[in-house]
Every structure is written in structure tokens, then in C-alpha cells.
Design an enzyme around this catalytic site. Structure first.
Site, PDB file in Angstrom:
ATOM      1  CG  HIS A  74      -2.098  -0.923   1.079  1.00  0.00           C
ATOM      2  ND1 HIS A  74      -3.227  -0.808   1.838  1.00  0.00           N
ATOM      3  CD2 HIS A  74      -2.323  -1.952   0.221  1.00  0.00           C
ATOM      4  CE1 HIS A  74      -4.095  -1.746   1.474  1.00  0.00           C
ATOM      5  NE2 HIS A  74      -3.565  -2.447   0.505  1.00  0.00           N
ATOM      6  CE1 TYR A 201      -5.512   4.063   8.248  1.00  0.00           C
ATOM      7  CE2 TYR A 201      -6.228   4.018  10.541  1.00  0.00           C
ATOM      8  CZ  TYR A 201      -5.393   3.560   9.534  1.00  0.00           C
ATOM      9  OH  TYR A 201      -4.452   2.603   9.821  1.00  0.00           O
ATOM     10  N   PRO A 293      -5.086   0.937  18.402  1.00  0.00           N
ATOM     11  CG  PRO A 293      -7.015  -0.189  17.745  1.00  0.00           C
ATOM     12  CD  PRO A 293      -6.392   0.479  18.921  1.00  0.00           C
ATOM     13  CE  LYS A 297       3.603   3.598  13.471  1.00  0.00           C
ATOM     14  NZ  LYS A 297       3.561   2.988  12.153  1.00  0.00           N
ATOM     15  CE1 TYR A 385      -1.571   4.138   9.181  1.00  0.00           C
ATOM     16  CE2 TYR A 385      -0.296   3.029   7.475  1.00  0.00           C
ATOM     17  CZ  TYR A 385      -1.421   3.109   8.272  1.00  0.00           C
ATOM     18  OH  TYR A 385      -2.401   2.145   8.174  1.00  0.00           O
TER      19      TYR A 385
HETATM   20  C1  PHB Z   1      -6.484  -4.047  10.591  1.00  0.00           C
HETATM   21  O1  PHB Z   1      -6.445  -4.349   9.409  1.00  0.00           O
HETATM   22  O2  PHB Z   1      -6.904  -4.838  11.453  1.00  0.00           O
HETATM   23  C2  PHB Z   1      -6.035  -2.691  10.990  1.00  0.00           C
HETATM   24  C3  PHB Z   1      -5.447  -1.872  10.050  1.00  0.00           C
HETATM   25  C4  PHB Z   1      -5.037  -0.604  10.415  1.00  0.00           C
HETATM   26  C5  PHB Z   1      -5.200  -0.163  11.698  1.00  0.00           C
HETATM   27  C6  PHB Z   1      -5.767  -0.998  12.653  1.00  0.00           C
HETATM   28  C7  PHB Z   1      -6.186  -2.260  12.303  1.00  0.00           C
HETATM   29  O3  PHB Z   1      -4.816   1.087  12.039  1.00  0.00           O
END
Ligand code: PHB
Ligand code: APR
Length: 392
Positions: A74, A201, A293, A297, A385
Site C-alpha cells: 500500500h 480512516y 490500534p 503500531k 505511519y
Molecule cells: C487491521 O487491518 O486490522 C487494521 C489496520 C489498520 C489499523 C488498525 C487495524 O490502524
């Protein structure tokens, strides 16, 4: 029964398994003691965004083949708010990317690699306890099939997660830093194609939502929920309806829904333990720190702790230098605190807080506007990130 090894590792999550693999590669003997069975460990659904530091650690461990074949590269993420979506292009901003590959798969690959080299992992160990950690011969004791065992080692690595025994053993010697957030994440896993190529997000009036994935045919989607919510109260239909309401219109309309194959609620917490070394006991991964989450990280920090620790232990045994283990705690914590800051910031930026005033909301919105309008701000998000560099 008595056993000896160079490093006794407590916990067979990603931290313990990765450490075991890196040590084995350096010719250092180790035994892992784990209280659960492998299926239980592989049944836990966790995040799945890997920084290059984590990918490199898995390469070093000889466990990156499937990750390279199946992982999705990505080059950015989408940030959605105010009805629109804005791309943060990591590749353009800093020339870097992340790899989407589930933690469960990372764990599966590490377990298979460990099995193939014939290293010892004791699963379903009961009453695990740590002894003499300040001596030159710390010990891990446990009961397996009714028999008591004791492993004597030069070092013990506490890789037993947030609820493990290692941190509890030194509870009177640690300083902890903590923030508990007033909401949780309700997540579902479903075998449907993702709506976009990258993660979304979303900060919406109804709360945060995240569109993530495990592959081109499996999604992982989350919505911010109340801490009082119960999974049973959330039918798949109710989840998808709420999730769609929080996404920008186009993404909501294109979302393909399907039955959940897993559904769970996780609380959000920031937590750090200092220091991470107590005599010859070293803490690594979730045993020492937790991040919410939002910045993805958790696994990545576990990987950098373990890289520092494996390097220090190898220096000790191979070069007879204690520089690496002496500096472990400080080096690891310096990277941990930066990731803690980033995860806290992403969480603060994207969620609805119960006590939030109109002023707070307006400031949040101003920060999002600033972010998408400023190359400097987007670069800062991007470099955090994709993961900050490790110390040499
Ligand atoms: C996930 O795919 O479970 C996931 C991805 C990004 C995040 C948190 C969880 O920031
Ligand atoms: N004795 C032996 N093993 C134990 C004990 C104990 N007393 N207590 C816990 N364990 C085991 C757990 O069963 C688990 O398998 O330790 C392991 C810890 O694994 P994780 O919780 O996955 O922690 P870690 O390996 O540090 O991985 C960090 O996991 O929680 C995510 O976001 C986090 O992605 C990050 C990663």
C-alpha cells in the site's frame, strides 16, 4: 525436570516467536514457554499493516517468503472527513510504503519456521513463574502434564503480552504510564472484496470507522463503539448499516457486505512500562507497551523491540559485549514513545470523544483541514505511519 538453554522466552505470540527465530539464526539456543495452544494463538485476530522494519525483521528471521508473495503493498491511505476522502500518498511524500499482511499469518509463518528448525516450544504450560532474575542464572518454572519443569538460562525474555506473568514479576520495580480511551473498536472480518485499494480512516459525526483488509477477497472493518456495547447486540446487518453511515458516500455505496467470520470488541489503551530490563529479564512487545490500534503500531513495535533485543543478546554471546543489552531499554523506549505519541495523536484526531465540546470538534476539523492542505503535515503523518527508523 531441569533444562538449560541460553535464552528462555515466555510467550509464543509474534514477539516471542520472532525473537526465537532471530536468536536461532545467530546460533543461540532458546526455549519458548507458552500457556496456550497454537490454535488458540492463531485464532486471535489482530491488525495487519507491516512497516518495512517489521518486514526486514521477518526477512532476517527467514520468514518472509509468503509475506512477499501474498502481502499487499500500500502506497498510501485515505483520510475521510466532512463527506470527502483525501489520499495521503506515502510514496510521493517520502518514497515509502507499508505491506498489508495479517498478524495471524505472520504468526503462522513464524510457527512453521520454528517447527522446521526443530526448536523447542512448550505449549499449554501451566503456572509459569520467573525466578532469580537478578542472578546470572534466571529460571522459568512451569507445570506441564502434571510435572514441574525448570529452565535455567542466561537471559529470560518476557514476551507474554499485556496480561502475562513477566511484568507482574517486577511490578514493584516499574513505572507505568497509561491512558484509557472512553470507547472501543467493534471489528468484523468478512470474505468480501475491499471497497478501495487502500485503507480508509474515517472521522464522521457518528464516530470513527476504518475500512481495512487482509487480502483482495477478505476485509477487516471497524467502527468506534461504546465500552458498554456487547458483540451480541451487533448483528452483521446493524454493523454494516452503521459502518456505511460513517464512510464517504461513494465508498458506502460501493461497499460489498457479507456474513462476518469473526466479530469482536477491543478497548483502546496507551500504556508504557519503564524500564524494560530488570537484571537478566527483558520485556518486549505487548508485555511492555500497548498502543491504541489507530496507527497500526502494535506488531511493528514488537518487531523493533525484538530486533534490538536479539541484536543485544547476539552481541553478548558472540562478541562478549554487553553494550547491546545494556542499551536495550533506552533504545527501545525511544522508538516506543514516538509510536505512542503517533498512535495517541491518530486516535485523538479521528474519534468522537464523549466529552468533546463544539470547540474541540472545530479544532479537530481544523487539524484535519490543515493536514490535507499541508505537505509538511502530510509528510509527518506519512513518516510516522510507515515507521520511524531504528537506532543503529
Ligand atoms: C487491521 O487491518 O486490522 C487494521 C489496520 C489498520 C489499523 C488498525 C487495524 O490502524
Ligand atoms: N505464561 C506463558 N505464556 C503466556 C503467559 C504466561 N503466564 N501469559 C501470556 N502468555 C502468552 C499468550 O498466550 C500469548 O500467546 O504470551 C503470548 C503473548 O502474545 P501477544 O499478546 O500477541 O503479544 P506479543 O507477542 O508481544 O505481540 C504483540 O500482538 O497484541 C498484539 O498489537 C499487538 O500486534 C501486537 C502484538
Amino acid at each position: 525436570m531441569n533444562h538449560t538453554t541460553q535464552v528462555a522466552i515466555v510467550g509464543a505470540g509474534p514477539s516471542g516467536l520472532l525473537l526465537g527465530q532471530l536468536l536461532a539464526k545467530a546460533g543461540i539456543d532458546n526455549i519458548i514457554v507458552e500457556q496456550r495452544d497454537p490454535d488458540y494463538i492463531l485464532g486471535r485476530i489482530r491488525a495487519g499493516v507491516l512497516e518495512s522494519v517489521c518486514v526486514e525483521a521477518l526477512e532476517q528471521a527467514g520468514c518472509a517468503e509468503r509475506l512477499h508473495a501474498e502481502g499487499l503493498i500500500h502506497h498510501g491511505i485515505e483520510l475521510a472527513f466532512g463527506g470527502a476522502s483525501h489520499r495521503i500518498n506515502f510514496e510521493e511524500l517520502i518514497g515509502k510504503h507499508v505491506v498489508v499482511y495479517g498478524q495471524t499469518e505472520v504468526t503462522r509463518d513464524l510457527m512453521a519456521a520454528r517447527e522446521s528448525i526443530g526448536a523447542t516450544t512448550v505449549y499449554e504450560a501451566d503456572q509459569v513463574s520467573l525466578h532469580d532474575i537478578d542472578s546470572a542464572s534466571p529460571k522459568v518454572r512451569f507445570v506441564k502434564d502434571g510435572q514441574t519443569h525448570e529452565i535455567a538460562a542466561a537471559f529470560v525474555a518476557g514476551c507474554d503480552g499485556f496480561h502475562g506473568v513477566s511484568r507482574k514479576t517486577v511490578a514493584d520495580r516499574i513505572q507505568t504510564f497509561e491512558r484509557v480511551y472512553p470507547f472501543g473498536w467493534l471489528g468484523i472480518l468478512a470474505d468480501v472484496p475491499p471497497v478501495t485499494e487502500e485503507l480508509i480512516y474515517a472521522n464522521s459525526e457518528r464516530g470513527f470507522a476504518l475500512s481495512s483488509m487482509r487480502s483482495k477477497t477478505r476485509v477487516r472493518c471497524y467502527i468506534q463503539c461504546s465500552l458498554d456495547d456487547k458483540v451480541e447486540d451487533w448483528s452483521d446487518q446493524r454493523f454494516w448499516d452503521e459502518y456505511r453511515r460513517r464512510l464517504p458516500e461513494a465508498a458506502a455505496a460501493a461497499t460489498i457486505t457479507g456474513p462476518s467470520i469473526e466479530k469482536s470488541i477491543a478497548p483502546l489503551r496507551s500504556f508504557v512500562t519503564e524500564p524494560m530490563r530488570f537484571g537478566n529479564l527483558f520485556l518486549a512487545g505487548d508485555a511492555a507497551h500497548i498502543v491504541p490500534p489507530t496507527g497500526a503500531k502494535g506488531l511493528n513495535l514488537a518487531a523493533s523491540d525484538v530486533l534490538y533485543l536479539a541484536r543485544g543478546i547476539a552481541q553478548f554471546f558472540v562478541e562478549r559485549s554487553s553494550e547491546g543489552i545494556d542499551g536495550y531499554s533506552q533504545r527501545a523506549l525511544s522508538r516506543i514513545w514516538k509510536a505512542e505519541r503517533f498512535s495517541w495523536w491518530m486516535t485523538s484526531l479521528l474519534h468522537r470523544f464523549p466529552e468533546q465540546t463544539d470547540f474541540d470538534r472545530a479544532i479537530q476539523r481544523a487539524e484535519l483541514d490543515y493536514l490535507v492542505g499541508s505537505t509538511a503535515a502530510r509528510t509527518s503523518l506519512a513518516e510516522n505511519y510507515v515507521g520511524l527508523p531504528m537506532a543503529s
